[in-house]
Write an enzyme that holds these catalytic residues in place. Structure first.
Site, PDB file in Angstrom:
ATOM      1  N   LYS A   1       0.821  -1.213   0.000  1.00  0.00           N
ATOM      2  CA  LYS A   1       0.000   0.000   0.000  1.00  0.00           C
ATOM      3  C   LYS A   1       0.854   1.262   0.000  1.00  0.00           C
ATOM      4  O   LYS A   1       0.587   2.216  -0.739  1.00  0.00           O
ATOM      5  CB  LYS A   1      -0.947  -0.015   1.213  1.00  0.00           C
ATOM      6  CG  LYS A   1      -1.951   1.128   1.232  1.00  0.00           C
ATOM      7  CD  LYS A   1      -3.213   0.761   1.993  1.00  0.00           C
ATOM      8  CE  LYS A   1      -2.976   0.700   3.481  1.00  0.00           C
ATOM      9  NZ  LYS A   1      -3.166   2.025   4.129  1.00  0.00           N
TER      10      LYS A   1
ATOM     11  N   GLY B   1      -5.391   7.633   5.707  1.00  0.00           N
ATOM     12  CA  GLY B   1      -4.495   8.604   6.315  1.00  0.00           C
ATOM     13  C   GLY B   1      -3.257   8.856   5.480  1.00  0.00           C
ATOM     14  O   GLY B   1      -2.750   9.976   5.425  1.00  0.00           O
TER      15      GLY B   1
ATOM     16  N   SER C   1       7.527   9.009  12.258  1.00  0.00           N
ATOM     17  CA  SER C   1       6.393   8.917  11.343  1.00  0.00           C
ATOM     18  C   SER C   1       6.877   9.030   9.907  1.00  0.00           C
ATOM     19  O   SER C   1       7.355  10.090   9.481  1.00  0.00           O
ATOM     20  CB  SER C   1       5.366  10.021  11.624  1.00  0.00           C
ATOM     21  OG  SER C   1       4.384  10.051  10.614  1.00  0.00           O
TER      22      SER C   1
ATOM     23  N   ASP D   1       2.034  -1.026  11.624  1.00  0.00           N
ATOM     24  CA  ASP D   1       0.711  -1.495  11.208  1.00  0.00           C
ATOM     25  C   ASP D   1       0.470  -2.958  11.534  1.00  0.00           C
ATOM     26  O   ASP D   1      -0.660  -3.440  11.397  1.00  0.00           O
ATOM     27  CB  ASP D   1       0.529  -1.272   9.704  1.00  0.00           C
ATOM     28  CG  ASP D   1       0.369   0.187   9.344  1.00  0.00           C
ATOM     29  OD1 ASP D   1      -0.204   0.934  10.161  1.00  0.00           O
ATOM     30  OD2 ASP D   1       0.811   0.594   8.255  1.00  0.00           O
TER      31      ASP D   1
ATOM     32  N   LYS E   1      -4.241   5.819  15.212  1.00  0.00           N
ATOM     33  CA  LYS E   1      -4.373   5.211  13.888  1.00  0.00           C
ATOM     34  C   LYS E   1      -5.851   5.257  13.486  1.00  0.00           C
ATOM     35  O   LYS E   1      -6.602   6.100  13.969  1.00  0.00           O
ATOM     36  CB  LYS E   1      -3.816   3.787  13.896  1.00  0.00           C
ATOM     37  CG  LYS E   1      -2.350   3.692  14.292  1.00  0.00           C
ATOM     38  CD  LYS E   1      -1.430   4.348  13.286  1.00  0.00           C
ATOM     39  CE  LYS E   1      -1.178   3.476  12.078  1.00  0.00           C
ATOM     40  NZ  LYS E   1      -0.195   4.059  11.131  1.00  0.00           N
TER      41      LYS E   1
END
Length: 449
Positions: A31, A104, A177, A329, A356
């Site tokens: 992704k 997001g 991040s 994740d 999240k």
């Protein structure tokens, strides 16, 4: 799943395993790489060709937003995607608000792209995305000259006015991040001079790898302050032909399913094993999982392998906090694996999971406890006392909170429970893993009514 994802009513899900899981599958494309392939292709001059793109709702939201800003993006019948870019600085103002759905990644990375184009853009999202904080991205982009109007709490809907005369900055990430890092680097593409991001803890590096592949001028250096990534602005990106490797975050679900269902053996081919993304495999190996990687090779600058995992009982450990960025994740499905381990698994340093798609610490803890697991919720993590390989009680209906990874995690948990586990709503799974159910069925898991 794709059809279900557009219904207005929740779609409950139960999965059952009536014997060992077995087989070889290929999961959809990564992704993170899929999003970036479309974005960088849209900023290149010429045609970028992408094979293996993840065709989940999150990535399709990125494609739609880029089309609305002038990029020509089409898909052939064979699943190959063609992107005719507008060049760095060439994005146009969209005529309507851009709906980011549940994504997001789309939202934060596109904010970076738009921040240094002189255009006004409004971003909206679903109920889950609209609760997620955007201040961590708006802060550095404001320093570069963009302005933002947000809903209360710095959330969507959000309207941004890009900087006509953007300023380069040196930005030290306050939290680990990859999305914030990537947003600043993308903004730096159309900013005169050199924009630098400093990360104290290394995060997934797909943006750096792909930007270099598209021809951006990057300089990366390890310093006492951290890893410094500098991009030289007003870049000219070259179109590419790309093959997206399988998503390790998606591969995590069938791999852990094989681990917890007795007698199982599952191989997932073409999985990305980038060292900034392989934390789950490393942690499972620390816990004693029987994992092998074969056919290791490079695809489009990313290392991939065929990963095989065999059923077995893990041993609980204290998971090193510094592994978090490389598997952020995958923690929900690791919590499931830990629930079947021998002994105690302690996981800390996971504050990021509270912001999240849902509060993944609270949501996973509540669901695991409802299914009979022994879990203690901490401010920054969980303590899980495993079952030693024995089935959990199950029998609960768990709330996925519109979170695709929560929904899949509890569907996998139900494969080794005495009574069925019902996920209250499976629709969000289509955002990242539209083939989840067909692939699990191929391995021997059955969908119950």
């Amino acid at each position: 799943m794709n059809a279900d994802s557009h219904t207005s009513q929740p779609v409950p899900l139960r999965l059952f395993a009536y014997g060992p899981l077995a087989g070889t599958i290929t999961v959809p494309g990564d992704k993170s790489i899929s999003h970036r392939s479309l974005m960088f292709g849209a900023l290149a001059v010429g045609e970028t060709i992408i094979d293996g793109l993840l065709e989940g709702e999150d990535v399709l939201a990125t494609a739609a937003a880029l089309r609305a800003c002038g990029a020509d993006i089409t898909r052939t019948a064979t699943g190959r995607w063609h992107v005719h870019g507008v060049g760095v600085g060439g994005l146009l103002q969209p005529r309507t608000a851009l709906d980011m759905g549940n994504s997001g990644t789309s939202t934060r990375l596109l904010m970076g792209l738009f921040a240094t184009h002189p255009i006004t853009v409004t971003l909206t999202g679903d109920a889950s995305l609209s609760r997620r904080p955007m201040a961590r991205v708006t802060e550095p982009l404001t320093q570069m000259g963009a302005t933002f109007t947000t809903a209360p709490g710095g959330c969507l809907p959000l309207t941004m006015v890009g900087a006509a005369l953007p300023l380069p900055i040196r930005y030290v990430l306050p939290v680990a991040s990859a999305q914030v890092k990537s947003a600043v680097l993308l903004a730096g593409l159309n900013t005169p001079g050199r924009t630098t991001v400093v990360e104290k803890i290394a995060t997934r590096d797909h943006s750096e790898r792909m930007l270099a592949g598209f021809g951006a001028q990057l300089h990366i250096e390890d310093t006492p302050a951290g890893r410094e990534i500098t991009i030289t602005g007003e870049a000219e990106l070259r179109p590419q032909q790309l093959t997206v490797p399988g998503d390790p975050s998606s591969a995590a679900f069938p791999l852990v399913a094989a681990l917890i269902v007795p007698g199982s053996s599952v191989t997932v081919t073409n999985v990305g094993i980038n060292p900034t993304r392989d934390g789950l495999l490393r942690v499972l190996a620390m816990m004693g999982a029987d994992i092998t990687q074969t056919n290791i090779r490079s695809v489009g600058g990313e290392t991939v392998a065929d990963v095989t995992i065999n059923a077995g009982v893990l041993t609980g450990i204290e998971v090193p906090p510094d592994v978090a960025p490389s598997m952020i994740d995958e923690f929900p499905i690791l919590f499931v694996a830990a629930a079947f381990a021998h002994g105690r698994t302690t996981l800390r340093g996971l504050e990021e999971l509270r912001v999240k798609e849902s509060d993944r610490l609270a949501t996973m803890a509540a669901g695991l406890i409802a299914c009979g697991a022994r879990v203690t919720e901490l401010p920054d993590g969980l303590i899980i006392d495993g079952s030693g390989g024995e089935p959990l009680a199950g029998g609960a209906t768990v709330a996925a909170k519109l979170d695709h990874r929560i929904a899949m995690s509890f569907a996998i948990l139900g494969l080794n429970c005495r009574d069925a586990v019902t996920v209250d709503d499976a629709r969000p799974i289509a955002t990242s893993f539209p083939d989840f159910l067909p692939l699990m069925a191929k391995l021997g898991a059955s969908k119950g009514q």
